[in-house]
Design an enzyme around this catalytic site. Sequence first.
Site, PDB file in Angstrom:
ATOM      1  N   CYS A  19       0.861  -1.199   0.000  1.00 47.88           N
ATOM      2  CA  CYS A  19       0.000   0.000   0.000  1.00 47.88           C
ATOM      3  C   CYS A  19       0.887   1.235   0.000  1.00 47.88           C
ATOM      4  CB  CYS A  19      -0.870   0.072   1.261  1.00 47.88           C
ATOM      5  SG  CYS A  19      -1.868  -1.360   1.577  1.00 47.88           S
ATOM      6  N   CYS A 416       3.834 -13.384  -5.409  1.00 47.98           N
ATOM      7  CA  CYS A 416       3.363 -12.180  -4.707  1.00 47.98           C
ATOM      8  C   CYS A 416       4.381 -11.780  -3.642  1.00 47.98           C
ATOM      9  CB  CYS A 416       2.020 -12.451  -4.015  1.00 47.98           C
ATOM     10  SG  CYS A 416       0.623 -12.247  -5.107  1.00 47.98           S
ATOM     11  N   CYS A 418       4.203  -9.968  -1.094  1.00 49.41           N
ATOM     12  CA  CYS A 418       3.619  -9.474   0.174  1.00 49.41           C
ATOM     13  C   CYS A 418       4.528  -9.708   1.374  1.00 49.41           C
ATOM     14  CB  CYS A 418       2.308 -10.202   0.467  1.00 49.41           C
ATOM     15  SG  CYS A 418       0.879  -9.345  -0.133  1.00 49.41           S
ATOM     16  N   ASP A 460      29.251  10.528  28.455  1.00 50.89           N
ATOM     17  CA  ASP A 460      29.541  11.731  29.229  1.00 50.89           C
ATOM     18  C   ASP A 460      29.476  11.300  30.709  1.00 50.89           C
ATOM     19  OD1 ASP A 460      29.854  14.442  29.803  1.00 50.89           O
ATOM     20  OD2 ASP A 460      27.711  14.736  30.006  1.00 50.89           O
ATOM     21  N   THR A 462      28.931  13.668  33.885  1.00 53.49           N
ATOM     22  CA  THR A 462      27.953  14.376  34.714  1.00 53.49           C
ATOM     23  C   THR A 462      26.562  14.317  34.107  1.00 53.49           C
ATOM     24  OG1 THR A 462      29.739  15.856  35.323  1.00 53.49           O
ATOM     25  CG2 THR A 462      27.516  16.558  35.900  1.00 53.49           C
ATOM     26  N   ASP A 743       1.419 -17.849   0.064  1.00 54.44           N
ATOM     27  CA  ASP A 743       1.685 -16.405   0.115  1.00 54.44           C
ATOM     28  C   ASP A 743       1.028 -15.774   1.343  1.00 54.44           C
ATOM     29  OD1 ASP A 743       2.553 -13.811  -0.964  1.00 54.44           O
ATOM     30  OD2 ASP A 743       0.409 -13.473  -1.066  1.00 54.44           O
TER      31      ASP A 743
END
Length: 763
Positions: A19, A416, A418, A460, A462, A743
């Site tokens: 889609c 397909c 899909c 880091d 602090t 499928d």
Amino acid sequence: MSDVKETRFRVGGMDCASCASKIDTAVRRMPGVAEVSVSVTAGTMRVQHDATSDLEAIRRKVSGLGYSVTPAAGGAEKPAAKHVHGPGCNHDHGHGHDHGHGHKHDHGHAHDHDHDHDRAGHDHTPKAATVEGLHGHDHGPSEGPWWKGRKGRLTILAGAALVLAYGIGHLFPAIETYAFVIAMFVGLVPIARRAIMAALAGTPFSIEMLMTIAAVGAVIINATEEAAAVVFLFLVGELLEGVAAGKARDSIRSLSALVPKTALLEEGGRTTEVPAEGLAVGAVILVRPGDRISADGTIIDGESAIDEAPVTGESTPVRKEVGDTVFAGTVNGEAALRVRVTAAAADNTIARVVKLVEEAQESKAPTERFIDRFSRYYTPGVVVVAALVAIIPPLFFGGVWSEWVYKGLAVLLIGCPCALVISTPAAIAAALSAGARRGLLMKGGAVLEGLGKLTAIAFDKTGTLTEGKPKVTDIVAFSASSGEVLRLAAALEAGSSHPLALAILGKAAEEGIVPPVAGGARALGGKGVAATVEGREVFLGSPRAVAETVTLSDEVKATTAALNDDGKTVSMLVVDGVLAGAVAMRDEPRPDAAAGLKALKDAGIRTVMLTGDNARTAKAVGAELGIEVRAELMPEDKQRIVGELQREGYVVGKIGDGINDAPALAAANVGIAMGGGTDVALETADAAILHGRVGDVALMTDLSQRAMRNIVQNIVLSLGLKGVFLVTTVVGITGLWPAILADTGATVLVTLNALRLLRPIRG
């Protein structure tokens, strides 16, 4: 294109990656469009375009493909981010984090497509309306029971027509063929309509087109019963995809449901119930025990244990008092609180998390881009192979036409794509959603992939490995008791907001000590603070300042040196000219820092601390946590060290608070911001750990690796099943039915496998 704008739309009815690719292809071909990002999971489309673009024409084009389109709330035109991401880009910095634009997250808003378009005042052309009316895609389960959605109704209708055709075929064998053809057309007409619209919009080899060719071909060779059954099975497969897509969509949307709809607003001494989304910044709300907090804010009165589990997954309630920050959607435990609102509903932590995740799902991962490119050639390739299977044996080897055309059609259905196309986005969407529920934000699939490849992580100190505020670690008694030392020190610091003063006051409150009143308090620049307490002259200052007036014994000097070696700051208390005691303070490591770093080491990741703090303090904290230390660094030094690690062949992650670490965060392969979800942190980094737990870094890398494993499993599963059925079809063991089942089955299995990533993250 100098003046690029960006518009966001909500698109209803998408439930699989094909889609998204159809919409992407159609919109990309429209005049003035520069870039399109479509997210199936979020149900959104982001279009970058210039001033010549006709947004209404874009809306009609997508509508013509059979999807509902509405402009996203707050998705009106705004300048697009400068940084356009090419396929090789590893950073997702610029994805429109315009938190202030009023994106309401009204997620239920455009799903009842029959009514919503009229209400929104959209002028559907008759053609678009007809297509939409026949469109099989629908949101399905996320908006109520599956059988009430348009897709559910169409599937039931096709199933009923198939059963009816079987009945008629038994009663009147002469018209059996016609009955199956009619049953087939019930389901095929909407599918064929979508196939034609997609072909006109630039996607000739859509899944619907393959389905239509196969069904019509089956009728031509008189396999009408199978043609009708195959169409029905295809619709069932799409319906199941919709159910699965809805699950992933609901997972992140359910976060929005945590925020209460109403709030108790305090105004002029009265409390009134008002809609939570209307709360203004600065308003004061009352939160009763057991209530959900309805907005992000700061406590101005009361203290309570807050259950943050719904938002952070934190199992134990967190103690909060005046001045502490609370999040919308968390649950107040035992006492009433008054909270000053700090963010409007559209900008609260949850709304921003949902928005960031939606935008992250629109930006594609490298694997996903590869699969998209692969399927662009794969699908036409399948059509060619199917045609060759149908034509060559009868033409050159005397095969039976109907038998080989049948096999060719089965190959077409097996092909397909899909399952293959959905294999990656389904896993990425599920992983992004699962992370967000735990407060782990990753801005897109590229970041999710990158996290799993990290071989070195620079922290880091602090505010990242440590709490960011000093705590009293030791109280040393010389001529007074430790309780008296703390009591007098607290008296001197009352009313000060200096971090060291707050540490002493916090310790006194913890011990239940009420400090006496200090008179004539005065700060002695750079040395300390002096006052009269209970008739005594009291001074609290640095050892150097105290040494100017009091002789320090060797024992005192040794004690001070030992505390300094541990990275602690020492303040000494003098009462009437006599050294009474000392207070030592240090910015302590976060409770989970040692375990979090160990988890990374166990996973084979090198860890290093980069800090601007003095070497002695840094080494003391580093030794306690078992991490390599580089201290006394400027921001550009941190950036340089990240570059050095990369040249040594490491894939580097940088973790900091997102402000002074910005250059290093940008230079790293993945920049991760730590803590409270500040705007700067969320915008400069590729990922963010909202709740500041060091252990979450290991969870993030683990989630990434699980997602990548899941993607590999999905690709193997989808291509493996196709390979098996391709062989069995050409040999003549299986036909059309198993082909479509293979499928559909692969698509559902792949989606379910991806949804395993939605399980709560434990750590």
